[in-house]
Design an enzyme around this catalytic site. Sequence first.
Site, PDB file in Angstrom:
ATOM      1  CE1 TYR A 125      -1.020   1.635 -10.398  1.00  6.37           C
ATOM      2  CE2 TYR A 125      -2.763   2.092  -8.825  1.00  6.37           C
ATOM      3  CZ  TYR A 125      -1.438   1.806  -9.098  1.00  6.37           C
ATOM      4  OH  TYR A 125      -0.546   1.695  -8.066  1.00  6.37           O
ATOM      5  N   GLY A 169       1.202 -10.117  -1.354  1.00  2.00           N
ATOM      6  CA  GLY A 169       2.164 -10.751  -2.274  1.00  2.00           C
ATOM      7  C   GLY A 169       1.562 -10.950  -3.651  1.00  2.00           C
ATOM      8  N   GLY A 189      -1.331 -11.697  -4.303  1.00  2.00           N
ATOM      9  CA  GLY A 189      -2.262 -12.825  -4.275  1.00  2.00           C
ATOM     10  C   GLY A 189      -1.657 -14.095  -3.708  1.00  2.00           C
TER      11      GLY A 189
HETATM   12  N1  LIG Z   1       3.232   2.197  -5.560  1.00  2.00           N
HETATM   13  C1  LIG Z   1       3.390   1.177  -6.387  1.00  2.00           C
HETATM   14  O1  LIG Z   1       4.345   1.106  -7.152  1.00  2.00           O
HETATM   15  C2  LIG Z   1       2.364   0.064  -6.389  1.00  2.00           C
HETATM   16  C3  LIG Z   1       2.631  -1.148  -7.057  1.00  2.00           C
HETATM   17  C4  LIG Z   1       1.668  -2.152  -7.012  1.00  2.00           C
HETATM   18  C5  LIG Z   1       0.476  -1.939  -6.326  1.00  2.00           C
HETATM   19  N2  LIG Z   1       0.228  -0.754  -5.710  1.00  2.00           N
HETATM   20  C6  LIG Z   1      -1.016  -0.483  -4.949  1.00  2.00           C
HETATM   21  O2  LIG Z   1      -1.194  -1.541  -3.995  1.00  2.00           O
HETATM   22  C7  LIG Z   1      -2.477  -2.149  -4.195  1.00  2.00           C
HETATM   23  C8  LIG Z   1      -2.414  -3.624  -3.852  1.00  2.00           C
HETATM   24  O3  LIG Z   1      -1.370  -4.274  -4.550  1.00  2.00           O
HETATM   25  P1  LIG Z   1      -1.578  -5.484  -5.582  1.00  2.00           P
HETATM   26  O4  LIG Z   1      -2.934  -5.440  -6.159  1.00  2.00           O
HETATM   27  O5  LIG Z   1      -0.393  -5.473  -6.473  1.00  2.00           O
HETATM   28  O6  LIG Z   1      -1.357  -6.774  -4.700  1.00  2.00           O
HETATM   29  P2  LIG Z   1      -2.073  -7.488  -3.469  1.00  2.00           P
HETATM   30  O7  LIG Z   1      -2.978  -6.556  -2.781  1.00  2.00           O
HETATM   31  O8  LIG Z   1      -0.977  -8.116  -2.719  1.00  2.00           O
HETATM   32  O9  LIG Z   1      -2.892  -8.667  -4.167  1.00  2.00           O
HETATM   33  C9  LIG Z   1      -3.970  -8.430  -5.013  1.00  2.00           C
HETATM   34  C10 LIG Z   1      -4.447  -9.764  -5.551  1.00  2.00           C
HETATM   35  O10 LIG Z   1      -4.941 -10.552  -4.485  1.00  2.00           O
HETATM   36  C11 LIG Z   1      -6.283 -10.925  -4.717  1.00  2.00           C
HETATM   37  N3  LIG Z   1      -6.981 -10.824  -3.431  1.00  2.00           N
HETATM   38  C12 LIG Z   1      -7.217  -9.726  -2.694  1.00  2.00           C
HETATM   39  N4  LIG Z   1      -7.821 -10.041  -1.529  1.00  2.00           N
HETATM   40  C13 LIG Z   1      -7.970 -11.372  -1.536  1.00  2.00           C
HETATM   41  C14 LIG Z   1      -8.523 -12.305  -0.622  1.00  2.00           C
HETATM   42  N5  LIG Z   1      -9.009 -11.904   0.564  1.00  2.00           N
HETATM   43  N6  LIG Z   1      -8.556 -13.628  -0.962  1.00  2.00           N
HETATM   44  C15 LIG Z   1      -8.047 -14.049  -2.145  1.00  2.00           C
HETATM   45  N7  LIG Z   1      -7.497 -13.216  -3.050  1.00  2.00           N
HETATM   46  C16 LIG Z   1      -7.468 -11.891  -2.752  1.00  2.00           C
HETATM   47  C17 LIG Z   1      -6.814  -9.951  -5.740  1.00  2.00           C
HETATM   48  O11 LIG Z   1      -7.814 -10.591  -6.489  1.00  2.00           O
HETATM   49  P3  LIG Z   1      -9.072  -9.832  -7.176  1.00  2.00           P
HETATM   50  O12 LIG Z   1      -8.538  -8.546  -7.740  1.00  2.00           O
HETATM   51  O13 LIG Z   1      -9.524 -10.804  -8.187  1.00  2.00           O
HETATM   52  O14 LIG Z   1     -10.092  -9.577  -6.147  1.00  2.00           O
HETATM   53  C18 LIG Z   1      -5.573  -9.637  -6.549  1.00  2.00           C
HETATM   54  O15 LIG Z   1      -5.358 -10.620  -7.531  1.00  2.00           O
HETATM   55  C19 LIG Z   1      -2.811  -1.854  -5.658  1.00  2.00           C
HETATM   56  O16 LIG Z   1      -4.191  -1.912  -5.916  1.00  2.00           O
HETATM   57  C20 LIG Z   1      -2.265  -0.462  -5.818  1.00  2.00           C
HETATM   58  O17 LIG Z   1      -3.184   0.493  -5.310  1.00  2.00           O
HETATM   59  C21 LIG Z   1       1.164   0.249  -5.736  1.00  2.00           C
END
Ligand SMILES: NC(=O)c1ccc[n+]([C@@H]2O[C@H](COP(=O)([O-])OP(=O)(O)OC[C@H]3O[C@@H](n4cnc5c(N)ncnc54)[C@H](OP(=O)(O)O)[C@@H]3O)[C@@H](O)[C@H]2O)c1
Length: 337
Positions: free
Chosen positions: A59, A211, A213
Amino acid sequence: MPVTQRRVLGTDGPEVSAIGLGFMSFNRSSDDAEQRVASELVAEAIDSGVTLFDTADVYGPEHSEILLGKAIAGRRDEVVIATKFANALDRDTNPNARDLDGRPEYVRTAIDVSLRRLGVDHVDLYYQHRVDPRVPIEETVGALKELVEAGKIGHIGLSEPGPDTLRRAHAIHPISAIQNEWSIFTRDIESETLSVARELGIGIVPFSPLGRGWLTGAITSRGDVGERRGHHPRFADDVFDTNQALAAEVTSLAGDLGVRPGQVALAWLLSQGSDVVPIPGTRTLKYLRENVEATSVVLESDHLERLGRIAAQVTGERSIRPEHLGIEAPPLAATPA
Ligand SMILES: NC(=O)c1ccc[n+]([C@@H]2O[C@H](COP(=O)([O-])OP(=O)(O)OC[C@H]3O[C@@H](n4cnc5c(N)ncnc54)[C@H](OP(=O)(O)O)[C@@H]3O)[C@@H](O)[C@H]2O)c1
């Protein structure tokens, strides 16, 4: 309201808050301004009862681990740090580096780099980010087991493994958690891997639980997608309206319940079992507070049924390269006579 619910990942821990914090979007820089944002968010998360913090060596690469390490300084004992290895990116300095590297020698190098960036002497949960299709899982997990014995890692996890590989890995050393994408929009895990994990008593850490976001109600037009998510197939122009209409169903249910859509998405995952610990990612204090409060949202069976129909209609591939999903590691070579 703080998260008081605790869940145990796997048969031997770690115990973590029912909702964690994903740190992937802290990938732009590790300068002072970014550190202030990260430190404020992490302090608020810990004060709100969050204990599980999820990062990875790619990351940034590197910024996220550096920022998280500094942000938890002085509070190391209050948190469970999860990080990941497998994506060898140092092609300039290591001509033999591969996209995915699960060789024991790489495992041993990668952990030391992560520990240095995080500024800690051990991590609590160390995931193989993707299974290496060229390395028997027994060899990779054998090296991880040695790291447990050396006290450098507390527990072992795998992200998006093939189901047979998960079984073989668990036979070498208990796997505490799998980290797979799982949300109202993405339910591939339910076809096989989930049941294998449950049979073996392995915890489930859903990534991208919102998803990416889509499930927060914050995306209503293409302009809301932003440059970073613009390349994800499910935000593409030709599928945007279809997926937006599905996300709007979550928003509508949230409206009926008087909560936020993202809270419905997280509550849906929490209701799938006490072995599930989602890790929503955010950089924003307001969103962090909202996400934490999802632990008190209760969904009734008719709500779950309504939400359960959505995934089948989602259009567009996931954003992870298909050849990196569900990889089955090659068998151990037969021992020469
Ligand atoms: N193992 C893997 O291959 C893998 C792959 C992807 C992700 N991950 C892990 O999973 C975590 C989460 O996944 P992700 O970031 O891809 O997706 P997510 O958690 O589904 O969505 C994150 C997005 O949603 C927004 N968000 C979060 N809370 C919100 C709320 N309450 N209201 C409105 N918008 C909101 C964030 O905005 P802001 O950032 O602007 O606040 C960001 O754009 C990552 O940080 C990482 O640690 C792991």
